[in-house]
Structure formats: C-alpha cells, structure tokens
Design a protein around this motif. Structure first.
Motif, short mmCIF file in Angstrom:
data_model
loop_
_atom_site.label_atom_id
_atom_site.label_comp_id
_atom_site.label_asym_id
_atom_site.label_seq_id
_atom_site.Cartn_x
_atom_site.Cartn_y
_atom_site.Cartn_z
N GLY A 68 38.52 -9.41 -75.33
CA GLY A 68 38.74 -7.77 -76.02
C GLY A 68 40.18 -8.60 -77.25
N ALA A 69 40.62 -9.29 -77.00
CA ALA A 69 41.40 -9.24 -78.30
C ALA A 69 40.56 -9.50 -79.72
N ASP A 70 39.37 -10.79 -79.37
CA ASP A 70 38.72 -11.12 -79.93
C ASP A 70 37.71 -9.80 -81.09
N TRP B 121 28.14 -12.94 -76.40
CA TRP B 121 27.88 -14.76 -76.57
C TRP B 121 28.08 -13.88 -78.49
N ARG B 122 28.85 -14.63 -78.70
CA ARG B 122 29.41 -13.83 -80.14
C ARG B 122 29.77 -14.42 -80.89
N ALA B 123 29.64 -14.47 -82.43
CA ALA B 123 29.98 -15.27 -83.62
C ALA B 123 31.32 -15.70 -83.52
N SER B 124 31.63 -16.93 -83.50
CA SER B 124 32.68 -17.77 -84.21
C SER B 124 33.28 -16.66 -85.44
N THR B 125 35.16 -16.90 -85.81
CA THR B 125 35.31 -16.45 -86.59
C THR B 125 35.72 -18.08 -87.74
N GLU C 118 44.04 -7.33 -89.19
CA GLU C 118 44.31 -5.59 -88.12
C GLU C 118 42.68 -5.48 -87.26
N PRO C 119 43.26 -4.75 -86.10
CA PRO C 119 42.35 -4.91 -85.47
C PRO C 119 41.12 -3.74 -85.33
N TRP C 120 40.43 -3.63 -85.07
CA TRP C 120 38.67 -3.71 -84.74
C TRP C 120 37.74 -3.73 -86.03
N GLY C 121 38.35 -5.08 -87.26
CA GLY C 121 37.41 -5.21 -87.69
C GLY C 121 37.79 -5.07 -89.96
N ARG C 122 39.45 -4.92 -89.25
CA ARG C 122 39.75 -4.83 -91.24
C ARG C 122 41.00 -5.16 -90.77
N VAL D 79 38.40 -6.78 -80.07
CA VAL D 79 39.22 -5.53 -80.75
C VAL D 79 38.72 -6.42 -82.50
N GLY D 80 39.51 -7.87 -83.01
CA GLY D 80 39.22 -7.88 -84.00
C GLY D 80 37.98 -7.95 -84.74
N ARG D 81 36.67 -7.43 -84.29
CA ARG D 81 35.41 -7.89 -84.94
C ARG D 81 34.52 -6.77 -85.54
N TYR D 82 35.10 -6.25 -84.25
CA TYR D 82 33.99 -4.78 -83.98
C TYR D 82 34.77 -3.46 -85.26
N ALA D 83 33.97 -3.10 -85.27
CA ALA D 83 34.42 -1.80 -86.35
C ALA D 83 34.73 -0.32 -85.01
N ILE D 84 35.23 0.96 -86.08
CA ILE D 84 35.04 1.88 -84.92
C ILE D 84 34.03 2.55 -85.22
N PRO D 85 33.35 3.32 -83.84
CA PRO D 85 33.91 2.68 -82.64
C PRO D 85 32.97 1.77 -81.61
N ALA D 86 33.93 0.41 -81.52
CA ALA D 86 33.19 -0.20 -80.80
C ALA D 86 32.37 -0.21 -79.93
N PRO D 87 31.57 -1.25 -79.19
CA PRO D 87 31.26 -1.24 -77.82
C PRO D 87 31.89 -1.41 -76.73
N ALA D 88 31.97 -1.43 -75.28
CA ALA D 88 32.54 -1.05 -75.09
C ALA D 88 32.42 -2.47 -74.24
N THR D 89 33.14 -3.77 -74.43
CA THR D 89 32.59 -4.73 -74.18
C THR D 89 33.75 -5.27 -72.23
N ALA D 90 33.39 -6.23 -71.47
CA ALA D 90 34.11 -6.22 -70.70
C ALA D 90 35.96 -6.26 -70.91
N GLY D 91 36.09 -7.47 -72.15
CA GLY D 91 36.96 -7.27 -72.63
C GLY D 91 37.83 -6.11 -73.20
N ILE D 92 37.06 -4.82 -73.67
CA ILE D 92 38.13 -4.52 -74.42
C ILE D 92 38.35 -3.21 -72.99
#
Length: 655
Positions: free
Chosen positions: A101-103, A315-319, A613-617, A105-118
């Motif tokens: 979820g922390a990852d 599945w996700r893209a590595s930072t 900062e969170p949500w992709g910024r 938060v750092g990658r998605y823009a608002i509004p982020a998808p409701a993934t299991a982590g988020i």
C-alpha cells in the motif's frame, strides 16, 4: 439512552465524518462501507466492556484484540488459523500488504485504485483513529483531546489532495468534532442533576433549564451550539478574506496548472487502472494514429511500460532511477549481434484527449524525437513525463528494432545473468500450488525454455479451453490467478499475468507489458489505435535475444512468427510518411556486448532523485499546509471552552 451510550455513538459518527475527507483519494469509495461496519463492531465491543463493567485498560485491550481479528478476517483470512486468528503468517501478510500500500500511495495519482494495500491502509487507519477517539472520549471521558486523532485523519486527506481538501470535508469533520464535544458536555452536566437557570415561565411549569429525563436542550448547551456554529463559520470564511492565506475553503482548488513553483513533478499512473474500462467502452474512441514502414505491421505493438514485480496481490512496475533521454538509446539487454534485426521508423500522433504519463513506443526503441519534458527509464526502456508532461496532443518520431529471432536461436538460448534470473523469477509464497502444477503439466515433454513458453502460449490461446471475457473481475493477485485457471474466463490481464507467473515457476524470467495492439489500418495508409486496442502481454527473457513477446490471449493481437511453425518472411513495407523515405536497415554486425555491460545496463534501482510525496507526486520543495488548519484548533478551543465552561457555570461551579 445513557450518557456513555450517546457519547459512544457520537464518537463513532465523528470518526466516520472525518474519514469522509479521504473519499476523493480512492476510487471506488466502497472501502468506507467496510470501514464503517468494522468500526461499529469495534465500538460495540467497547460499549459492552464498559457496561459489564470491565476495568478501563481491559476494555481497551479487548478493543485492540477485536481490531486485529477484524483486519485479519478482512484482509488475511487465507493465512489465518481457523480463518480469523491473527497468527504469524497472517500478521506477516498484513505487513506485506502495508508495504504494498505504501508503494501504491507513492505511485498512483488521485484518485488511486482501491488496491488491497491501499484499502488496508484506509480501513486500518479509520479503525485506529476510531479506537483512539473512543478510548479518549468515552472510556476516559475526555472528548477535547479526541480532536487530535480526528485532526490527524483529516490532515492526511488535506495533505494528499491536489490543491487541498474540499470545504465540504472540512465541514463534515469539524461538525463531527463539535457533536462529540457537545455530547460530552451534556454528559458531564447531567451528572450534577437538574439545572435551574431562573424562575419557571408558568406556574407548575418546568424551569428554564430542562431536566435530562427528556425535553429540550439546556440553556448552556444552546449557548455552546451557537458558539460552535460561530467558530465553524469563522473557520470557513475568514481564510478567504485574508490575502496572506491565498484562498479559503470556499475558494475551491484554484486555477493552477498543477506544476507548482518548484517544478520537477513526475506522476506515474499505472495504465492497468483503466484497461478494463477502456475495453468495455461502447465507442472505440481513437487515442493515437501512426505511420510506419514496418514489414510486419501485425507485430507493431505500442508498449507503455513493463510490470516486473509480483508480490501476490498485484503486478507492478519497479521504482527505478530516471535519466535524461539520450540521443540514441542503448542497445537492448541480452541481444546478440548474430540475431537478425531491422530498424524501422514510425511517426505517431496522440489524441489531445489521451493524457498518459508514459509515452507509447514500439519495443525496443532506439531513438525518440519528441518535444516536451521527458525522462528515460533504462530497465524498462520507457519514457516518463516530467513536470506534468503527458502524451496529450504529442507528435513524435521513433526509430525501433524489429527483432527477428529463429526458433533455433531461442531454443539454444543460454542461462540468463544471475541478477536478472533472480529478480524476474520470484513468485510470492501465496501463489496457489495449482499454478506450478498446471505449468508442469502443460509443458511436460518440452526440451528447453523456448518450447515451454510456446506450450504455455498455445495452452491459453487455443488448447486449454479458455474464453475471452472482459466482464470478469480484473483482479491480478494470486487468488485471481488461481480462480482464472479454474473458471477459464478472463481478458488480456488474466492471460498475460497467469502466463508470466507460470513461466516464473518454471525458472523462465518473465514480466508483463502494457500498451496497445497495432490497431486498424486506414484507407490513407495510416493506422488508428482506439481505446479497445488496450492490451497486456507477457515478455519472456532469452539470453541472446532479450525480452521476447508472447501472445496467450485468444482473439487478441497476433502470435509472434517465431512461435509458429514454418513462418514466412515478408519484404520491406512502404515509407513511414509522405515526403520521407526511411529505408529499413538490415543489421547483422554489432560490437559484442561484454558481461559487465550486460549486468550493469539499466539494472540499478536506487532511490528517486526527487523527494516523493504520496500519490505519485515528487516535488523539490515543501508542501504548504492548507490555510485553514489553524482554524481547527481555534474551533476546538472555542467549543471545548463553550461545552465545559458553560456547563460548569450552569451548575454553579467555577472552572
């Protein structure tokens, strides 16, 4: 209802009202219903413990235990003993979800998808704040400090919102806190009995201060409500009248361009969020068009990014570290000079309505001529928009390679480098055993990794009885893969993710690419790519050839020629654009790649240059807090003083 029961209900309402400020951050908003249900159970346990009555600390401990059980049932049921006990595996799974979820938060823009982590972060945060509010306001009968966790919950939403939280969410959160303070003040006042504020208005009538057996509000309570409403109005209006605070809650989010004063923002939005929605659109709206001189237009896939990490939930893209775009992109990893390649040129025009942070490119691109601010990610060979840059209206020219390996070259591929082999064959412990068992069964008799890959592709595309269906839930985790193998219905996400996971269980490095199929050829010679051409496909690594496309999805795209028997070879097509005549160049000699060069090319995953900062910024400077946060404290102080001091004066006791 007793005073404590009323106070517990108000604490529950105040927490949910403050949690509403998180609604704009995630889509869909159904997580709030789950949080409300679990919070009601947690508050009910506290009310039951106080009614017994249990010691205060024992009541709090019971609520903490119930919170852990609820989170285990909601998010780690499969890993928990008996399906609800928070054992070591369940706790570890929850910790992994929080990391995920922390990852996110750092990658998605608002509004982020409701993934299991988020979702775990949101629901768990609401339960934690609700526990703190219930303990402070109800168990220890001190509602004023309960404003701190409520303020923390609101501040997170305000800090993550683009341009600050909407005034409606501030109003809800503040009203919830006021209700909590008034309920606590009324509860304290009721402990002193009936309050008399003067003579009765009629003979035998009740005094101006009404008793608590029923009836209207007390005069001190009415005064507290008026003061609270006045403080709340000041918090809403005053910031708009102060030029030093830029704008108030009622001024909206402003008219900025989103780039900020410091610059350097990079928003990385995962295209999987909208892939299924694009496939189900009633109109196949065009997102881009292109001209190419490719001799194999059916293989001209436009790739956005590669998803190379599988943590069991998605599945996700590595930072990875971004670089300036070089004039000539480096040679692809793992491609040997004896493999035939053809360099082609393509001219691509993106629609102004298609605004994606990643630039769609044929793979592997060797040179990109595009205007604007773009950055290069070497490992995935992708271009990412910098400082708010998107594909909207972009026109660019791309040189790329058409890699044409033979079946023998793929079959004779040697082992991958150890670092790449280790990174791209990892599978989570939660992956169902049926995935490995099915992979072994399907590839039985294969003599090498290439034959295994072809058998997997044919199993999904034609021999396994799978059906293409875009109405299936687009889950991508371990449970979704197991369900897909059982139901045999899904769309490109399920086919590509499952084949990549099965390839990894066989020791074949694999990842998933996301982008578009070649589209439709138009009468003028150009090709049109629409929303319904959105696609995902697996890429498998073969030493000497590099990352190689496969197509397991039936009725979508085209199977690569190197996976088909007796595939014919075509001649060079026409030029890429009128007035330009780029001739495809056959390349058969290149300087050999050293082992050091292979191992170092694009494999660094250091921390990003910009503070994220969170949500992709990612921003260079510091975020300025919303201008009205000081008003929360003013409101709290006024209301606290109103509810307690007014109540005390009505009782005849000094403060």
């Amino acid at each position: 209802m007793s005073g404590r029961g009323r106070l517990a209900l108000c604490a529950f309402a105040a927490t949910l009202m403050a949690a509403c400020s998180m609604l704009p951050l995630v889509d869909p908003v159904t997580w709030l219903l789950q949080a409300a249900f679990l919070l009601a159970i947690q508050c009910g346990v506290g009310a039951l413990g106080r009614r017994v009555p249990l010691p205060r600390l024992l009541t709090v401990a019971a609520q903490v235990l119930v919170m852990l059980v609820l989170l285990t049932v909601a998010f780690a049921r499969e890993q928990a003993p008996a399906g609800f006990l928070p054992g070591p595996q369940a706790v570890q799974h929850l910790a992994d979800l929080l990391t995920t979820g922390a990852d996110d938060v750092g990658r998605y823009a608002i509004p982020a998808p409701a993934t299991a982590g988020i979702r775990l972060m949101l629901v768990g945060g609401v339960l934690l704040v609700g526990l703190a509010v219930d303990v402070l306001a109800v168990t220890f009968r001190s509602a004023a400090p309960a404003g701190l966790p409520l303020l923390a919950l609101y501040s997170v939403a305000a800090g993550l919102s683009d341009g600050g939280a909407d005034w409606l969410w501030f109003l809800l959160a503040a009203c919830g806190y006021l209700i909590l303070l008034l309920a606590e003040g009324r509860d304290r006042l009721s402990q002193w009995g009936r309050v008399f504020a003067g003579a009765s208005r009629s003979r035998g009538g009740p005094a101006a201060g009404v008793d608590f057996s029923g009836g209207g509000a007390l005069a001190p309570v009415r005064t507290g409500r008026r003061i609270g409403a006045l403080a709340l109005g000041i918090a809403l209006v005053v910031p708009a009248a102060l030029p030093a605070l830029d704008s108030g809650l009622l001024a909206g989010t402003g008219g900025g361009n989103g780039k900020g004063g410091g610059g350097g923002t990079i928003s990385a939005v995962n295209p999987l969020v909208s892939l299924q929605n694009n496939l189900n659109q009633p109109d196949n709206r065009q997102v881009m068009s292109y001209r190419t001189n490719s001799a194999s237009p059916q293989d001209f896939y436009l790739r956005i990014l590669a998803l190379d990490q599988f943590n069991g939930n998605e599945w996700r893209a590595s930072t990875r570290r971004l670089k300036d775009v070089p004039k000539r992109l480096p040679s692809p990893d793992g491609l040997d000079p004896d493999v035939a390649v053809t360099e082609i040129t393509s001219n691509i025009s993106a629609s102004s309505s298609y605004q994606q942070t990643y630039l769609p490119l044929p793979y592997p691109a060797t040179e990109v001529r595009v205007g604007g601010r773009w950055r290069y990610e070497p490992q995935g060979r992708t271009l990412v928009g910098d400082d708010g840059e998107t594909t909207g209206g972009a026109r660019y020219e791309v040189s790329s390679l058409q890699v044409q390996p033979t079946a023998d070259q793929l079959a004779d591929a040697g082992p991958a480098p150890a670092t790449l082999q280790r990174e791209y064959t990892q599978v989570p412990g939660s992956l169902p055993k049926v995935v490995k068992e099915t992979a072994d069964k399907v590839t039985k008799g294969a003599g090498n990794a290439y034959e295994q890959a072809v058998k997997l592709q044919n199993y999904f595309a034609s021999e396994g009885g799978f059906a293409y269906d875009t109405s299936v839930n687009s889950g991508t985790g371990s449970a979704a893969i197991g369900r897909f193998l059982k139901d045999k219905r899904g769309f490109c996400v399920h086919f590509s993710f499952t084949m990549a996971a099965m390839a990894r269980t066989l020791g074949i490095p694999a990842r998933v690419a996301v982008g578009f199929t070649p589209g439709t050829v138009q009468s003028d010679g150009s090709s049109s790519v629409g929303l319904r051409d959105a696609h995902a496909w697996p890429e498998l690594y073969f030493e000497g050839v590099g990352w190689t496309r496969f197509e397991p999805t039936p009725s979508r795209g085209s199977a690569p020629s190197y996976t088909l028997p007796d595939a014919p070879s075509g001649d060079t097509a026409d030029p890429a654009a009128p007035g330009r005549a780029p001739r495809p160049r056959r390349r058969s000699h290149r300087p050999p790649r050293t082992a050091a060069r292979r191992s170092s090319a694009g494999r660094a995953s250091a921390a990003a240059r910009w503070r994220r900062e969170p949500w992709g910024r990612r921003i260079r400077g510091r975020r300025r807090a919303p201008c009205w946060e000081w008003c929360w404290w003013s409101c709290s102080c006024c209301c606290c003083r109103c509810c307690h001091c007014s109540g005390a004066s009505g009782c005849g006791r000094g403060g």
